[in-house]
Motif scaffolding. Structure first.
Motif, PDB file in Angstrom:
ATOM      1  N   LYS A   1      -2.685  11.115 -19.946  1.00 44.62           N
ATOM      2  CA  LYS A   1      -2.977  12.551 -19.915  1.00 44.62           C
ATOM      3  C   LYS A   1      -3.686  12.926 -18.611  1.00 44.62           C
ATOM      4  CE  LYS A   1      -3.270  13.004 -24.941  1.00 44.62           C
ATOM      5  NZ  LYS A   1      -4.169  13.247 -26.101  1.00 44.62           N
ATOM      6  N   PHE A   2      -4.606  12.064 -18.181  1.00 43.49           N
ATOM      7  CA  PHE A   2      -5.315  12.326 -16.929  1.00 43.49           C
ATOM      8  C   PHE A   2      -4.346  12.357 -15.753  1.00 43.49           C
ATOM      9  CE2 PHE A   2      -7.541  10.689 -13.137  1.00 43.49           C
ATOM     10  CZ  PHE A   2      -8.510  11.668 -12.989  1.00 43.49           C
ATOM     11  N   SER A   3      -3.414  11.414 -15.712  1.00 43.69           N
ATOM     12  CA  SER A   3      -2.431  11.354 -14.633  1.00 43.69           C
ATOM     13  C   SER A   3      -1.498  12.565 -14.659  1.00 43.69           C
ATOM     14  CB  SER A   3      -1.619  10.056 -14.741  1.00 43.69           C
ATOM     15  OG  SER A   3      -0.565  10.031 -13.806  1.00 43.69           O
ATOM     16  N   GLN A   4      -1.105  12.978 -15.871  1.00 39.42           N
ATOM     17  CA  GLN A   4      -0.194  14.114 -15.996  1.00 39.42           C
ATOM     18  C   GLN A   4      -0.830  15.415 -15.540  1.00 39.42           C
ATOM     19  OE1 GLN A   4       0.827  13.834 -20.140  1.00 39.42           O
ATOM     20  NE2 GLN A   4       2.267  12.150 -19.836  1.00 39.42           N
ATOM     21  N   ARG A   5      -2.164  15.503 -15.675  1.00 38.64           N
ATOM     22  CA  ARG A   5      -2.844  16.735 -15.253  1.00 38.64           C
ATOM     23  C   ARG A   5      -3.039  16.804 -13.739  1.00 38.64           C
ATOM     24  NH1 ARG A   5      -6.237  15.499 -19.797  1.00 38.64           N
ATOM     25  NH2 ARG A   5      -7.820  14.657 -18.368  1.00 38.64           N
ATOM     26  N   ALA A   6      -2.875  15.677 -13.072  1.00 39.46           N
ATOM     27  CA  ALA A   6      -3.122  15.621 -11.625  1.00 39.46           C
ATOM     28  C   ALA A   6      -1.895  16.087 -10.841  1.00 39.46           C
ATOM     29  CB  ALA A   6      -3.499  14.200 -11.212  1.00 39.46           C
ATOM     30  N   TYR A   7      -2.129  16.656  -9.658  1.00 41.16           N
ATOM     31  CA  TYR A   7      -1.057  17.049  -8.756  1.00 41.16           C
ATOM     32  C   TYR A   7      -0.872  15.940  -7.717  1.00 41.16           C
ATOM     33  CZ  TYR A   7      -1.407  21.751 -10.704  1.00 41.16           C
ATOM     34  OH  TYR A   7      -1.416  22.826 -11.563  1.00 41.16           O
ATOM     35  N   ALA A   8       0.367  15.455  -7.598  1.00 42.32           N
ATOM     36  CA  ALA A   8       0.631  14.336  -6.694  1.00 42.32           C
ATOM     37  C   ALA A   8       0.259  14.676  -5.255  1.00 42.32           C
ATOM     38  CB  ALA A   8       2.106  13.931  -6.778  1.00 42.32           C
ATOM     39  N   ASP A   9       0.531  15.925  -4.837  1.00 45.03           N
ATOM     40  CA  ASP A   9       0.237  16.285  -3.451  1.00 45.03           C
ATOM     41  C   ASP A   9      -1.267  16.336  -3.180  1.00 45.03           C
ATOM     42  OD1 ASP A   9      -0.020  18.465  -5.118  1.00 45.03           O
ATOM     43  OD2 ASP A   9       0.638  19.920  -3.624  1.00 45.03           O
ATOM     44  N   VAL A  10      -2.065  16.610  -4.228  1.00 44.44           N
ATOM     45  CA  VAL A  10      -3.521  16.610  -4.057  1.00 44.44           C
ATOM     46  C   VAL A  10      -4.034  15.185  -3.917  1.00 44.44           C
ATOM     47  CG1 VAL A  10      -5.721  17.195  -5.137  1.00 44.44           C
ATOM     48  CG2 VAL A  10      -3.791  18.783  -5.297  1.00 44.44           C
ATOM     49  N   TRP A  11      -3.578  14.295  -4.792  1.00 47.26           N
ATOM     50  CA  TRP A  11      -3.976  12.892  -4.687  1.00 47.26           C
ATOM     51  C   TRP A  11      -3.519  12.297  -3.352  1.00 47.26           C
ATOM     52  CZ3 TRP A  11      -3.128   9.960  -9.980  1.00 47.26           C
ATOM     53  CH2 TRP A  11      -4.140  10.347 -10.877  1.00 47.26           C
ATOM     54  N   ALA A  12      -2.341  12.735  -2.882  1.00 44.45           N
ATOM     55  CA  ALA A  12      -1.790  12.171  -1.639  1.00 44.45           C
ATOM     56  C   ALA A  12      -2.641  12.521  -0.422  1.00 44.45           C
ATOM     57  CB  ALA A  12      -0.353  12.660  -1.439  1.00 44.45           C
ATOM     58  N   LYS A  13      -3.480  13.553  -0.539  1.00 40.51           N
ATOM     59  CA  LYS A  13      -4.349  13.925   0.582  1.00 40.51           C
ATOM     60  C   LYS A  13      -5.582  13.026   0.681  1.00 40.51           C
ATOM     61  CE  LYS A  13      -2.932  18.786   0.456  1.00 40.51           C
ATOM     62  NZ  LYS A  13      -3.356  20.185   0.183  1.00 40.51           N
ATOM     63  N   ASP A  14      -5.812  12.224  -0.355  1.00 42.91           N
ATOM     64  CA  ASP A  14      -6.951  11.298  -0.366  1.00 42.91           C
ATOM     65  C   ASP A  14      -6.475   9.970   0.223  1.00 42.91           C
ATOM     66  OD1 ASP A  14      -8.966   9.474  -0.959  1.00 42.91           O
ATOM     67  OD2 ASP A  14      -9.442  10.394  -2.881  1.00 42.91           O
ATOM     68  N   ALA A  15      -6.739   9.742   1.494  1.00 45.86           N
ATOM     69  CA  ALA A  15      -6.221   8.567   2.202  1.00 45.86           C
ATOM     70  C   ALA A  15      -6.692   7.259   1.567  1.00 45.86           C
ATOM     71  CB  ALA A  15      -6.634   8.617   3.674  1.00 45.86           C
ATOM     72  N   ALA A  16      -7.951   7.211   1.139  1.00 45.94           N
ATOM     73  CA  ALA A  16      -8.478   5.988   0.535  1.00 45.94           C
ATOM     74  C   ALA A  16      -7.788   5.700  -0.788  1.00 45.94           C
ATOM     75  CB  ALA A  16      -9.988   6.114   0.332  1.00 45.94           C
ATOM     76  N   LEU A  17      -7.548   6.746  -1.583  1.00 49.88           N
ATOM     77  CA  LEU A  17      -6.845   6.579  -2.857  1.00 49.88           C
ATOM     78  C   LEU A  17      -5.440   6.036  -2.613  1.00 49.88           C
ATOM     79  CD1 LEU A  17      -6.725   8.961  -5.888  1.00 49.88           C
ATOM     80  CD2 LEU A  17      -4.594   8.256  -4.809  1.00 49.88           C
ATOM     81  N   VAL A  18      -4.729   6.609  -1.661  1.00 50.62           N
ATOM     82  CA  VAL A  18      -3.364   6.172  -1.367  1.00 50.62           C
ATOM     83  C   VAL A  18      -3.345   4.710  -0.915  1.00 50.62           C
ATOM     84  CG1 VAL A  18      -1.343   6.536   0.111  1.00 50.62           C
ATOM     85  CG2 VAL A  18      -2.567   8.499  -0.837  1.00 50.62           C
ATOM     86  N   ARG A  19      -4.333   4.309  -0.101  1.00 49.37           N
ATOM     87  CA  ARG A  19      -4.405   2.910   0.335  1.00 49.37           C
ATOM     88  C   ARG A  19      -4.578   1.975  -0.863  1.00 49.37           C
ATOM     89  NH1 ARG A  19      -7.599   4.941   4.605  1.00 49.37           N
ATOM     90  NH2 ARG A  19      -9.531   4.339   3.498  1.00 49.37           N
ATOM     91  N   ARG A  20      -5.391   2.380  -1.817  1.00 49.46           N
ATOM     92  CA  ARG A  20      -5.590   1.544  -2.998  1.00 49.46           C
ATOM     93  C   ARG A  20      -4.319   1.450  -3.836  1.00 49.46           C
ATOM     94  NH1 ARG A  20     -10.679   4.259  -2.811  1.00 49.46           N
ATOM     95  NH2 ARG A  20     -10.030   5.805  -4.351  1.00 49.46           N
ATOM     96  N   VAL A  21      -3.611   2.565  -3.947  1.00 54.89           N
ATOM     97  CA  VAL A  21      -2.363   2.557  -4.711  1.00 54.89           C
ATOM     98  C   VAL A  21      -1.314   1.677  -4.022  1.00 54.89           C
ATOM     99  CG1 VAL A  21      -0.451   3.954  -5.580  1.00 54.89           C
ATOM    100  CG2 VAL A  21      -2.791   4.819  -5.717  1.00 54.89           C
ATOM    101  N   ARG A  22      -1.204   1.790  -2.702  1.00 55.89           N
ATOM    102  CA  ARG A  22      -0.254   0.949  -1.963  1.00 55.89           C
ATOM    103  C   ARG A  22      -0.556  -0.533  -2.189  1.00 55.89           C
ATOM    104  NH1 ARG A  22       2.824   3.723   1.835  1.00 55.89           N
ATOM    105  NH2 ARG A  22       2.072   5.797   2.428  1.00 55.89           N
ATOM    106  N   ALA A  23      -1.828  -0.903  -2.087  1.00 52.35           N
ATOM    107  CA  ALA A  23      -2.223  -2.300  -2.262  1.00 52.35           C
ATOM    108  C   ALA A  23      -1.927  -2.767  -3.683  1.00 52.35           C
ATOM    109  CB  ALA A  23      -3.705  -2.480  -1.939  1.00 52.35           C
ATOM    110  N   PHE A  24      -2.181  -1.900  -4.669  1.00 51.91           N
ATOM    111  CA  PHE A  24      -1.941  -2.248  -6.072  1.00 51.91           C
ATOM    112  C   PHE A  24      -0.452  -2.479  -6.328  1.00 51.91           C
ATOM    113  CE2 PHE A  24      -0.835  -0.717 -10.351  1.00 51.91           C
ATOM    114  CZ  PHE A  24      -1.565  -1.591 -11.130  1.00 51.91           C
ATOM    115  N   LEU A  25       0.399  -1.580  -5.849  1.00 48.10           N
ATOM    116  CA  LEU A  25       1.848  -1.718  -6.058  1.00 48.10           C
ATOM    117  C   LEU A  25       2.386  -2.957  -5.361  1.00 48.10           C
ATOM    118  CD1 LEU A  25       3.079   1.991  -5.698  1.00 48.10           C
ATOM    119  CD2 LEU A  25       2.686   0.690  -7.790  1.00 48.10           C
ATOM    120  N   ALA A  26       1.952  -3.188  -4.137  1.00 48.00           N
ATOM    121  CA  ALA A  26       2.446  -4.342  -3.375  1.00 48.00           C
ATOM    122  C   ALA A  26       2.035  -5.657  -4.030  1.00 48.00           C
ATOM    123  CB  ALA A  26       1.928  -4.280  -1.942  1.00 48.00           C
ATOM    124  N   THR A  27       0.836  -5.691  -4.602  1.00 50.51           N
ATOM    125  CA  THR A  27       0.333  -6.923  -5.208  1.00 50.51           C
ATOM    126  C   THR A  27       0.971  -7.198  -6.558  1.00 50.51           C
ATOM    127  OG1 THR A  27      -1.797  -6.664  -4.092  1.00 50.51           O
ATOM    128  CG2 THR A  27      -1.748  -8.118  -6.022  1.00 50.51           C
TER     129      THR A  27
END
Length: 266
Positions: free
Chosen positions: A42-68
């Motif tokens: 529910k938390f993820s569904q309420r979020a806007y992808a373009d807003v999260w994408a502006k958080d560079a640190a968040l995106v780096r963590r997601v990239r590392a998580f997916l790659a691992t």
């Protein structure tokens, strides 16, 4: 396997887990774990992808998580656009191949006590590898062999479900003739391809990915990558076992998907 922080706000710390890692290798989650998974969705569904994408640190963590954790997303993790990376994560959370867990609960607008982390019980495969010294492939083959025996036992039970009690002796005889005792397993002499060609040719459908790969003409590694892509696209989780037909159709809970597994061939 530990989780990876997605983001922390003034109320909660949200952590990403692979579904199988969060569930400690178990197919079924506890009631509390299921509720935590639903809260994360529910938390993820309420979020806007373009807003999260502006958080560079968040995106780096997601990239590392997916790659691992998901090697088939390595190219996306390295070269994908920020918003595409976030949208992929949100899709995987919806499909529950990734779970997003609130490590701290919300109580009266203040941070409460941390939710206890699920007990890390080793999976059966891990136990075989650590306690018996098996390789990953040998442990997988051992599990597949066990599952095959269970499938044959269930088939025999179904065949005689409506038969007279006197027929149960025949069922036991059938099972004894077709099932190889696990005590005879030779894990240290494991051969990479234990499935005979005759069995694969006779099979019209199977819920065993290793058999399905052989039936459909793919090596197991290629088929595994195809299956992960198929499950992501159709919002299936890692523990959602499907039935594979020899024409490439995939069935789950009595439903035949519109796309074929062949559509995901490299």
């Amino acid at each position: 396997m530990g989780g990876t922080e997605l983001k922390t706000d003034s109320f909660q710390r949200w952590v990403m887990y692979r579904k199988d890692a969060y569930g400690s290798g178990r197919i079924f989650l506890s009631t509390e774990q299921k509720e935590a998974v639903e809260e994360g969705k529910k938390f993820s569904q309420r979020a806007y992808a373009d807003v999260w994408a502006k958080d560079a640190a968040l995106v780096r963590r997601v990239r590392a998580f997916l790659a691992t954790n998901f090697y088939w997303h390595e190219r996306l993790a390295k070269n994908g656009a920020d918003v595409e990376v976030v949208e992929t994560l949100q899709s995987m959370i919806r499909g529950e191949s990734v779970v997003l867990i609130a490590e701290q609960s919300r109580t009266g607008g203040a941070v409460g006590n941390p939710v206890p982390k699920p007990e890390r019980v080793p999976s059966f495969r891990s136990s075989l590898m650590n306690d018996c010294g098996m390789s990953y492939d040998a442990a997988t083959a051992y599990i597949d062999r066990y599952n095959d025996i269970v499938d044959r036992a269930n088939a025999v039970a179904d065949r005689y479900a409506n038969a007279e009690s006197s027929s149960l002796a025949d069922a036991v005889s059938d099972l004894t003739e077709t099932a190889t005792p696990l005590g005879d397993a030779q894990p240290f002499d494991y051969a990479p391809d234990p499935v005979s060609g005759d069995i694969a040719e006779l099979a019209a459908s199977t819920n065993n990915p290793r058999y399905a790969a052989k039936m459909l003409g793919y090596d197991y590694k290629t088929f595994g990558t195809m299956l992960h892509k198929f499950k992501d696209a159709n919002r299936l989780g890692p523990a959602d076992n499907s039935i594979f037909h020899d024409n490439g159709n995939v069935e789950f809970n009595g439903k035949i998907f519109e796309d074929s597994i062949h559509d995901y061939a490299p």
